[in-house]
Motif scaffolding. Structure first.
Motif, PDB file in Angstrom:
ATOM      1  N   LEU A 170      61.455  12.322   5.817  1.00  0.00           N
ATOM      2  CA  LEU A 170      60.382  12.594   6.778  1.00  0.00           C
ATOM      3  C   LEU A 170      60.435  11.618   7.956  1.00  0.00           C
ATOM      4  O   LEU A 170      60.076  11.960   9.078  1.00  0.00           O
ATOM      5  CB  LEU A 170      59.011  12.503   6.085  1.00  0.00           C
ATOM      6  CG  LEU A 170      57.795  12.476   7.024  1.00  0.00           C
ATOM      7  CD1 LEU A 170      57.614  13.831   7.717  1.00  0.00           C
ATOM      8  CD2 LEU A 170      56.537  12.089   6.281  1.00  0.00           C
ATOM      9  N   LEU A 171      60.925  10.391   7.679  1.00  0.00           N
ATOM     10  CA  LEU A 171      60.996   9.404   8.763  1.00  0.00           C
ATOM     11  C   LEU A 171      61.798   9.950   9.939  1.00  0.00           C
ATOM     12  O   LEU A 171      61.522   9.655  11.097  1.00  0.00           O
ATOM     13  CB  LEU A 171      61.679   8.119   8.269  1.00  0.00           C
ATOM     14  CG  LEU A 171      60.918   7.257   7.277  1.00  0.00           C
ATOM     15  CD1 LEU A 171      61.802   6.128   6.805  1.00  0.00           C
ATOM     16  CD2 LEU A 171      59.656   6.708   7.936  1.00  0.00           C
ATOM     17  N   ILE A 174      45.559  19.903  21.774  1.00  0.00           N
ATOM     18  CA  ILE A 174      45.686  18.519  22.272  1.00  0.00           C
ATOM     19  C   ILE A 174      46.149  18.504  23.739  1.00  0.00           C
ATOM     20  O   ILE A 174      45.545  17.837  24.585  1.00  0.00           O
ATOM     21  CB  ILE A 174      46.651  17.706  21.379  1.00  0.00           C
ATOM     22  CG1 ILE A 174      46.038  17.530  19.987  1.00  0.00           C
ATOM     23  CG2 ILE A 174      46.960  16.339  22.003  1.00  0.00           C
ATOM     24  CD1 ILE A 174      46.903  16.780  18.993  1.00  0.00           C
ATOM     25  N   LYS A 232      45.006  20.984   6.740  1.00  0.00           N
ATOM     26  CA  LYS A 232      46.135  21.477   7.538  1.00  0.00           C
ATOM     27  C   LYS A 232      46.429  22.937   7.179  1.00  0.00           C
ATOM     28  O   LYS A 232      46.235  23.348   6.038  1.00  0.00           O
ATOM     29  CB  LYS A 232      47.373  20.617   7.300  1.00  0.00           C
ATOM     30  CG  LYS A 232      47.327  19.286   8.060  1.00  0.00           C
ATOM     31  CD  LYS A 232      48.637  18.527   7.977  1.00  0.00           C
ATOM     32  CE  LYS A 232      48.607  17.325   8.913  1.00  0.00           C
ATOM     33  NZ  LYS A 232      49.844  16.541   8.875  1.00  0.00           N
ATOM     34  N   GLY A 283      59.619  10.148  13.062  1.00  0.00           N
ATOM     35  CA  GLY A 283      59.760   8.876  13.775  1.00  0.00           C
ATOM     36  C   GLY A 283      60.851   8.830  14.826  1.00  0.00           C
ATOM     37  O   GLY A 283      61.117   7.749  15.363  1.00  0.00           O
ATOM     38  N   THR A 315      58.941   9.526  19.493  1.00  0.00           N
ATOM     39  CA  THR A 315      58.959   8.342  20.349  1.00  0.00           C
ATOM     40  C   THR A 315      59.935   8.526  21.506  1.00  0.00           C
ATOM     41  O   THR A 315      59.628   8.177  22.649  1.00  0.00           O
ATOM     42  CB  THR A 315      59.362   7.105  19.514  1.00  0.00           C
ATOM     43  OG1 THR A 315      58.603   7.110  18.316  1.00  0.00           O
ATOM     44  CG2 THR A 315      59.103   5.829  20.261  1.00  0.00           C
ATOM     45  N   THR A 329      58.548  10.662  24.230  1.00  0.00           N
ATOM     46  CA  THR A 329      57.518   9.951  25.006  1.00  0.00           C
ATOM     47  C   THR A 329      58.186   9.041  26.041  1.00  0.00           C
ATOM     48  O   THR A 329      57.754   8.954  27.196  1.00  0.00           O
ATOM     49  CB  THR A 329      56.617   9.116  24.067  1.00  0.00           C
ATOM     50  OG1 THR A 329      56.037  10.000  23.110  1.00  0.00           O
ATOM     51  CG2 THR A 329      55.519   8.400  24.818  1.00  0.00           C
ATOM     52  N   PHE A 366      47.931  10.680  19.391  1.00  0.00           N
ATOM     53  CA  PHE A 366      48.287  10.354  18.009  1.00  0.00           C
ATOM     54  C   PHE A 366      47.357  11.057  17.022  1.00  0.00           C
ATOM     55  O   PHE A 366      47.247  10.649  15.868  1.00  0.00           O
ATOM     56  CB  PHE A 366      48.232   8.836  17.778  1.00  0.00           C
ATOM     57  CG  PHE A 366      49.340   8.071  18.470  1.00  0.00           C
ATOM     58  CD1 PHE A 366      50.637   8.146  18.006  1.00  0.00           C
ATOM     59  CD2 PHE A 366      49.074   7.273  19.576  1.00  0.00           C
ATOM     60  CE1 PHE A 366      51.669   7.437  18.627  1.00  0.00           C
ATOM     61  CE2 PHE A 366      50.094   6.569  20.209  1.00  0.00           C
ATOM     62  CZ  PHE A 366      51.390   6.656  19.740  1.00  0.00           C
ATOM     63  N   ILE A 414      50.401   8.053  11.200  1.00  0.00           N
ATOM     64  CA  ILE A 414      50.486   6.840  10.383  1.00  0.00           C
ATOM     65  C   ILE A 414      51.534   5.873  10.960  1.00  0.00           C
ATOM     66  O   ILE A 414      51.526   4.683  10.678  1.00  0.00           O
ATOM     67  CB  ILE A 414      50.824   7.242   8.923  1.00  0.00           C
ATOM     68  CG1 ILE A 414      50.427   6.180   7.935  1.00  0.00           C
ATOM     69  CG2 ILE A 414      52.261   7.606   8.757  1.00  0.00           C
ATOM     70  CD1 ILE A 414      50.591   6.640   6.479  1.00  0.00           C
ATOM     71  N   ASN A 437      47.514  13.466  -0.003  1.00  0.00           N
ATOM     72  CA  ASN A 437      47.563  12.740   1.269  1.00  0.00           C
ATOM     73  C   ASN A 437      46.898  11.368   1.145  1.00  0.00           C
ATOM     74  O   ASN A 437      47.442  10.357   1.610  1.00  0.00           O
ATOM     75  CB  ASN A 437      46.897  13.563   2.380  1.00  0.00           C
ATOM     76  CG  ASN A 437      46.949  12.849   3.717  1.00  0.00           C
ATOM     77  OD1 ASN A 437      45.970  12.252   4.158  1.00  0.00           O
ATOM     78  ND2 ASN A 437      48.118  12.859   4.357  1.00  0.00           N
ATOM     79  N   LEU A 492      54.615   1.573  14.830  1.00  0.00           N
ATOM     80  CA  LEU A 492      56.056   1.535  15.098  1.00  0.00           C
ATOM     81  C   LEU A 492      56.328   2.138  16.478  1.00  0.00           C
ATOM     82  O   LEU A 492      57.113   1.599  17.272  1.00  0.00           O
ATOM     83  CB  LEU A 492      56.812   2.313  14.009  1.00  0.00           C
ATOM     84  CG  LEU A 492      58.313   2.487  14.229  1.00  0.00           C
ATOM     85  CD1 LEU A 492      59.010   1.140  14.387  1.00  0.00           C
ATOM     86  CD2 LEU A 492      58.949   3.259  13.064  1.00  0.00           C
ATOM     87  N   SER A 549      53.797  14.047  23.156  1.00  0.00           N
ATOM     88  CA  SER A 549      55.038  14.575  22.567  1.00  0.00           C
ATOM     89  C   SER A 549      54.770  15.395  21.303  1.00  0.00           C
ATOM     90  O   SER A 549      55.646  16.115  20.846  1.00  0.00           O
ATOM     91  CB  SER A 549      56.043  13.454  22.298  1.00  0.00           C
ATOM     92  OG  SER A 549      55.565  12.593  21.310  1.00  0.00           O
ATOM     93  N   VAL A 550      53.567  15.268  20.709  1.00  0.00           N
ATOM     94  CA  VAL A 550      53.244  16.147  19.571  1.00  0.00           C
ATOM     95  C   VAL A 550      52.015  16.966  19.960  1.00  0.00           C
ATOM     96  O   VAL A 550      50.890  16.515  19.828  1.00  0.00           O
ATOM     97  CB  VAL A 550      52.944  15.335  18.290  1.00  0.00           C
ATOM     98  CG1 VAL A 550      52.668  16.280  17.119  1.00  0.00           C
ATOM     99  CG2 VAL A 550      54.099  14.415  17.957  1.00  0.00           C
ATOM    100  N   TYR A 580      52.225  24.304   7.446  1.00  0.00           N
ATOM    101  CA  TYR A 580      52.728  22.973   7.025  1.00  0.00           C
ATOM    102  C   TYR A 580      53.396  23.081   5.659  1.00  0.00           C
ATOM    103  O   TYR A 580      54.419  22.465   5.411  1.00  0.00           O
ATOM    104  CB  TYR A 580      51.585  21.963   6.942  1.00  0.00           C
ATOM    105  CG  TYR A 580      51.053  21.503   8.273  1.00  0.00           C
ATOM    106  CD1 TYR A 580      51.531  20.349   8.874  1.00  0.00           C
ATOM    107  CD2 TYR A 580      50.060  22.215   8.928  1.00  0.00           C
ATOM    108  CE1 TYR A 580      51.034  19.911  10.097  1.00  0.00           C
ATOM    109  CE2 TYR A 580      49.558  21.793  10.148  1.00  0.00           C
ATOM    110  CZ  TYR A 580      50.048  20.639  10.723  1.00  0.00           C
ATOM    111  OH  TYR A 580      49.559  20.217  11.932  1.00  0.00           O
ATOM    112  N   VAL A 593      41.433  11.364   9.516  1.00  0.00           N
ATOM    113  CA  VAL A 593      42.144  11.078   8.261  1.00  0.00           C
ATOM    114  C   VAL A 593      43.631  11.408   8.298  1.00  0.00           C
ATOM    115  O   VAL A 593      44.406  10.858   7.533  1.00  0.00           O
ATOM    116  CB  VAL A 593      41.496  11.828   7.068  1.00  0.00           C
ATOM    117  CG1 VAL A 593      40.152  11.240   6.718  1.00  0.00           C
ATOM    118  CG2 VAL A 593      41.367  13.327   7.359  1.00  0.00           C
TER     119      VAL A 593
END
Ligand code: HEM
Length: 517
Positions: A301-302, A405, A105, A306, A310, A313, A441, A449, A128, A453, A371-372, A109, A445
């Motif tokens: 980070l969640l 992307i 990365k 997270g 979502t 989207t 997504f 993740i 990681n 969910l 969305s990302v 970051y 590697v």
């Protein structure tokens, strides 16, 4: 007097000459670097050979997404994004880059680290790998499904309560105008609250925006300190941002401590949720658990990873359904035919199995509107050998490679009529091939993740909402099937910082709902 004046003039002249010399050296060096850059064979606008300014301008304005699509459409699958940035929109090349830790990365970051590096922000492959081993079982589908009741209760069922209330309070018979974007936003925060922080943030149920406000300020804080680190020491000038960071940190600390105190008193946790799983996470190789500073960072980070991912989207999906009425009707009819019994909520696994068209709609929504898909750079390999990408050799030190992307999802040679929203692309014999060209997504590697969910939230939300309500755009809706460009409904413009969502949602994301039964 005169000699003193002459002295100071000559000192000034000396300083001025030194500065001018310095500027000339810097500009000449940068020009020479640009003129002889090994990236000069990569197609792109002339200006981008000399500067990163157009790139950084697009990042700061939140228009990177459109900028990258525009350049790729014009110049092809490898483009010069800036003086030391190229972007790739070839899916198999992207998958190769993402397959291993060879292309780490990018530096940005690390700059936006909150307290400690996390599974997301670290550029260190070892850290990681350790984190992904520690979190492997936490994000497994079996683990997420064991939390499905909570996801439903604090997610779509809570949204349904709030929309039913809007219908009850509406002056019109069985019709209310709601804002789907804010609904999904609140819902995604409440889900992360209950799963990752031990209690809902009550954004939907009580309109409590303390956490969402603080969190969005924290993102601004991280973006600013990432670019201008000295701000870390300027609390006096940026007090609201510092306060927001402290608020989020306190909430995370309190959640972890409350949970630990509960276990100390009762011998077991109140339930097994993401918070508990992060606290208990052990590296299967070393048995290592996560210490407190890292625990705080990973839990926080969640929120970043997270929530908006979502909810955006979901917002894009509703927008597409409203712009393509035949798709909306077919999906709605499928859902109501397959799940006629309103007494129980539709769950993830049954929706996935019984609603192939919903799967196609979600995939197509993430193709057109991932969305990302913002600025996601990767470094060249550390072995110093450079790399060949899309047939171009890029030597070590030449710059960073960005993941194109969004542009990859809009290639007209891969996706005929790429701006058209057409779930049929994921219904027929081409489905498997088309999925290989999808990177919503990411891949390899560092692939998302939390995608399990996300899928549970996406399926359960869409299936339950479309069964219960009829949706219609208000007559005054600025965007819809009535507003087309080249025969295709114009999308609500996006705004992309970390995630990409609809711009000006207050105006653009209203929808009329009515109970369908
Ligand atoms: C539709 C929803 C989502 C989409 C489209 C999405 C997409 C992505 C993408 C493209 C990446 C790679 C980013 C990069 O390379 O910089 C990523 C990474 C990640 N995502 Fe998601 N994501 C979603 C939901 C979630 C959720 C719900 C969570 C967790 C609660 C999550 C957690 C993560 C984490 C931790 C990473 C970093 C993985 C690593 O670097 O090893 N995501 N996601």
């Amino acid at each position: 007097m005169l000699p003193t004046l002459l002295d100071s003039i000559s000192t000034l002249a000396l300083v001025g000459a030194t500065l001018a010399f310095y500027v000339i050296v810097v500009v000449t060096r940068s020009l020479l670097r640009s003129l002889f850059s090994p990236l000069n064979t990569v197609p792109g606008p002339l200006l981008n050979k000399f500067t990163n300014l157009p790139l950084f301008y697009s990042i700061l304005r939140g228009t990177y997404y459109e900028y990258s699509i525009r350049l790729h459409t014009q110049y092809g699958e490898l483009v010069r994004l800036g003086r030391d940035h190229v972007s790739v929109s070839n899916a198999s090349e992207l998958r190769r880059i993402l397959a291993t830790h060879t292309f780490r990365k990018g530096a940005n970051y690390e700059r936006s680290v909150y307290l400690m590096p996390t599974v997301f922000s670290t550029t260190d492959p070892d850290l990681n790998r350790t984190r992904r081993r520690q979190f492997g079982s936490l994000y497994a589908m079996s683990s997420i499904r064991s939390m499905e009741d909570l996801i439903l209760e604090h997610g779509v069922l809570s949204l349904i309560k709030s929309w039913d209330k809007a219908l009850e309070n509406s002056e019109e018979e069985n019709c209310a105008t709601v804002n789907y974007h804010y609904g999904f936003h609140g819902m995604s925060f409440d889900i992360i609250g209950i799963l990752g922080f031990g209690k809902s943030f009550n954004v939907l149920s009580q309109g409590d925006t303390a956490m969402t406000d603080a969190f969005h300020k924290l993102l601004v804080f991280l973006a600013m300190t990432g670019r201008i680190p000295i701000i870390q020491h300027m609390r006096w000038a940026f007090k609201p941002l510092f306060d927001a960071r402290d608020y989020v940190t306190q909430v995370v600390h309190r959640s972890i401590e409350t949970r630990k105190a509960y276990i100390a008193e009762n011998g077991k946790p109140p339930r097994i949720d993401l918070l508990q799983k992060i606290i208990d996470a052990r590296d299967p190789l070393t048995g290592e658990v996560i210490d407190m500073p890292n625990l705080v960072s990973e839990t926080a980070l969640l929120l970043a990873a997270g929530t908006d991912t979502t909810s955006n989207t979901l917002s894009w999906t509703i927008m597409h359904l409203m712009h393509y009425p035949h798709v909306y009707q077919r999906l709605r009819d499928d859902i109501r035919r397959e799940f006629p019994d309103h007494s129980t909520p539709i769950r993830y696994e049954e929706a996935r199995k019984q609603l192939p068209y919903l799967t196609a709609v979600l995939n197509e929504s993430m193709r057109v509107s991932p969305s990302v898909a913002s600025y996601l750079p990767r470094r060249l390999p550390m072995d110093g050998n450079g790399a060949t990408v899309c047939g171009h050799y890029i030597p070590h030190g030449a710059g960073e490679i960005c993941l194109g992307i969004a542009a990859c999802h809009r290639r007209s040679d891969i996706w005929p009529d790429p701006s058209r929203f057409d779930p049929e692309r994921f219904m027929g014999a081409d489905t498997d091939g088309n999925l290989k060209n999808m990177l919503a997504f990411s891949s390899g590697v560092r692939m998302c993740i939390g995608r399990n969910l996300a899928w549970v939230e996406l399926y359960t939300t869409m299936a339950n909402l479309l069964r219960r309500y009829d949706f219609k755009l208000p007559d005054s809706a600025p965007y819809g099937p009535h507003r087309t460009f080249n025969g295709i409904p114009e999308e609500i413009p996006g705004i992309a910082f970390i995630t990409s969502g609809p711009r000006d949602p207050t105006r653009n994301c209203k929808v009329e709902i009515s109970l369908a039964f």
